[in-house]
Scaffold this active site. Structure first.
Site, PDB file in Angstrom:
ATOM      1  N   ASP A  25     -72.211  10.245 -18.615  1.00 53.92           N
ATOM      2  CA  ASP A  25     -72.031   9.233 -19.652  1.00 53.92           C
ATOM      3  C   ASP A  25     -72.901   9.433 -20.882  1.00 53.92           C
ATOM      4  OD1 ASP A  25     -70.016   7.680 -18.463  1.00 53.92           O
ATOM      5  OD2 ASP A  25     -71.473   6.767 -17.115  1.00 53.92           O
ATOM      6  N   ASP A  62     -62.816   9.962 -17.007  1.00 47.62           N
ATOM      7  CA  ASP A  62     -63.597   9.448 -18.132  1.00 47.62           C
ATOM      8  C   ASP A  62     -64.458  10.541 -18.789  1.00 47.62           C
ATOM      9  OD1 ASP A  62     -63.155   7.990 -15.750  1.00 47.62           O
ATOM     10  OD2 ASP A  62     -64.435   6.353 -16.374  1.00 47.62           O
TER      11      ASP A  62
HETATM   12  N1  GLY Z   1     -66.290   5.097 -17.733  1.00 45.20           N
HETATM   13  C1  GLY Z   1     -66.225   3.972 -16.887  1.00 45.20           C
HETATM   14  C2  GLY Z   1     -65.065   3.106 -17.160  1.00 45.20           C
HETATM   15  O1  GLY Z   1     -64.154   3.430 -17.892  1.00 45.20           O
HETATM   16  O2  GLY Z   1     -65.073   2.025 -16.610  1.00 45.20           O
END
Ligand code: GLY
Length: 398
Positions: free
Chosen positions: A114, A178
């Site tokens: 992230d 993601d």
């Molecule tokens: N990247 C985590 C979500 O989209 O909840």
């Protein structure tokens, strides 16, 4: 002859609808709304170490997180968008204060994938708008930290080094859909003084994900688990979706946004073709108001919670995709869908207005663990603003 007449009629109706929509929808009006809501929030925020993340359904108050949270970059990013739109120094000042809070991320080992979301949505926008070399240095260091998570055997970045049920690191390497969004930081770094290997890692991650993360109908798994040592795919599963076999709405939205961005950065036609395939299956299966349920196979549809964040992410990607696709009809189709989606999100059904100080309602974060369901969530708001700005620029460029 009848077919020709029917095609001409269809094209005229589509054109008419597009024209009507183009004259009716005002990105400026909705951006003004965003500024009003942001002003309400900022008037009550005093501590920059408390970063807004979400407002639960039926509640008025923001839930805050520290700079370590995966969502920490979206609030500063929205402040940068507010500055970009208004050119008012007061927003730049706020954006700078919140962006500076994230600097320590660049000098700590990446705790997960992230890092790209965190620094690129905040400091990345800051650098784009100010060209401040301090921002550039922070971004370059963060890109190097993120690249450490790349496993060359597998060909992807490790998403979750911390133990998450079902993904079993370190014996098994996991990658989530993601993660595609974090590649933008690596592409940027490679173009701005970082190593060429950052580009190679991003391109390889996108290719491996394209091969392993999708079913034959182009819907995606949320998570793919690999053997860390051999690099072989073990299984595709879900974490935030309804089932291993279902299309989790935000996961697919990340795929749409991710492959559109990867094509922009690489100009490799495989990615443009793929971006369209993952987009088309999503658009074909949307409900009438173009805002998906949190999972396309969610139990209880049509009573299931929606995910406005998935629509906002997709709308932003569609505006860009419409500028990349050479086929004029297809480009118009994507742009029209983006505008229709934004029209829906800008309606009283989805805008927060007086309900709370966020921009949008009805986003869903993590349904299986009961978190942030039917809530206002900061990443929905961020991509909504981004989509409006992109659409405004597109309209002004014509
Ligand atoms: N990247 C985590 C979500 O989209 O909840």
């Amino acid at each position: 002859m009848i077919n020709l007449r029917r095609s001409i009629l269809l094209m005229s109706v589509t054109l008419l609808m597009a024209c009507t929509r183009a004259t009716k929808f005002s990105a400026d009006k909705e951006l003004d709304y965003c500024i009003t809501q942001l002003s309400k929030s900022t008037s009550s925020l005093t501590d920059v170490n408390r970063i807004p993340r979400s407002i639960d359904a039926g509640k008025k108050d923001w839930r805050f997180v520290s700079y370590r949270d995966w969502t920490s970059g979206f609030w500063p990013g929205m402040l940068w968008y507010a500055y970009e739109y208004t050119q008012d120094k007061k927003w730049e000042e706020q954006a700078k204060r919140y962006s500076a809070v994230l600097f320590p991320l660049a000098d700590t080992a990446a705790i997960d994938h992230d890092l790209g979301f965190q620094v690129f949505c905040s400091i990345g926008n800051g650098y784009r708008l100010t060209q401040d070399t301090l921002y550039k240095r922070v971004l370059l260091r963060a890109a190097d930290s993120l690249a450490v998570l790349f496993n060359p055997k597998v060909g992807t970045i490790l998403s979750w080094p911390r133990a998450v049920p079902g993904v079993d690191w370190p014996l098994r390497h996991n990658t989530i859909m993601d993660n595609m969004i974090n590649l933008e930081l690596l592409f940027w770094a490679a173009k701005n003084g970082g190593s060429q290997s950052l580009y190679d890692i991003a391109e390889k991650h996108a290719t491996t994900t394209m091969q392993n993360h999708f079913r034959p109908d182009y819907t995606s798994y949320h998570v793919v688990v690999y053997d860390t040592a051999t690099g072989k795919k073990i299984k595709g599963i879900t974490h935030q979706g309804y089932a291993d076999s279902s299309m989790w709405a935000r996961g697919q939205a990340w795929a749409i946004y991710g492959y559109t961005m990867v094509y922009r950065e690489t100009k490799d036609a495989r990615f443009l073709d793929f971006a369209q395939k993952v987009t088309d299956v999503f658009l074909e299966r949307l409900p009438e108001d173009l805002v998906p349920y949190w999972d396309f196979s969610a139990p209880g549809i049509p009573g299931a919670p929606k995910d406005a964040s998935a629509a906002a992410i997709t709308a932003s990607a569609l505006v860009e995709l419409s500028t990349l696709v050479a086929d004029k009809q297809k480009a118009a189709y994507y742009r029209d869908k983006a505008e229709a989606m934004l029209t829906s999100l800008s309606s009283p059904q989805y805008q927060s207005r007086k309900v709370n100080d966020a921009l949008l309602l009805h986003a869903t974060g993590h349904k299986p663990n009961g978190g942030e369901i039917d809530a206002s969530i900061i990443y929905g708001d961020y991509y909504y603003m981004e989509a409006l700005l992109r659409l405004k620029k597109l309209k002004e460029s014509k």
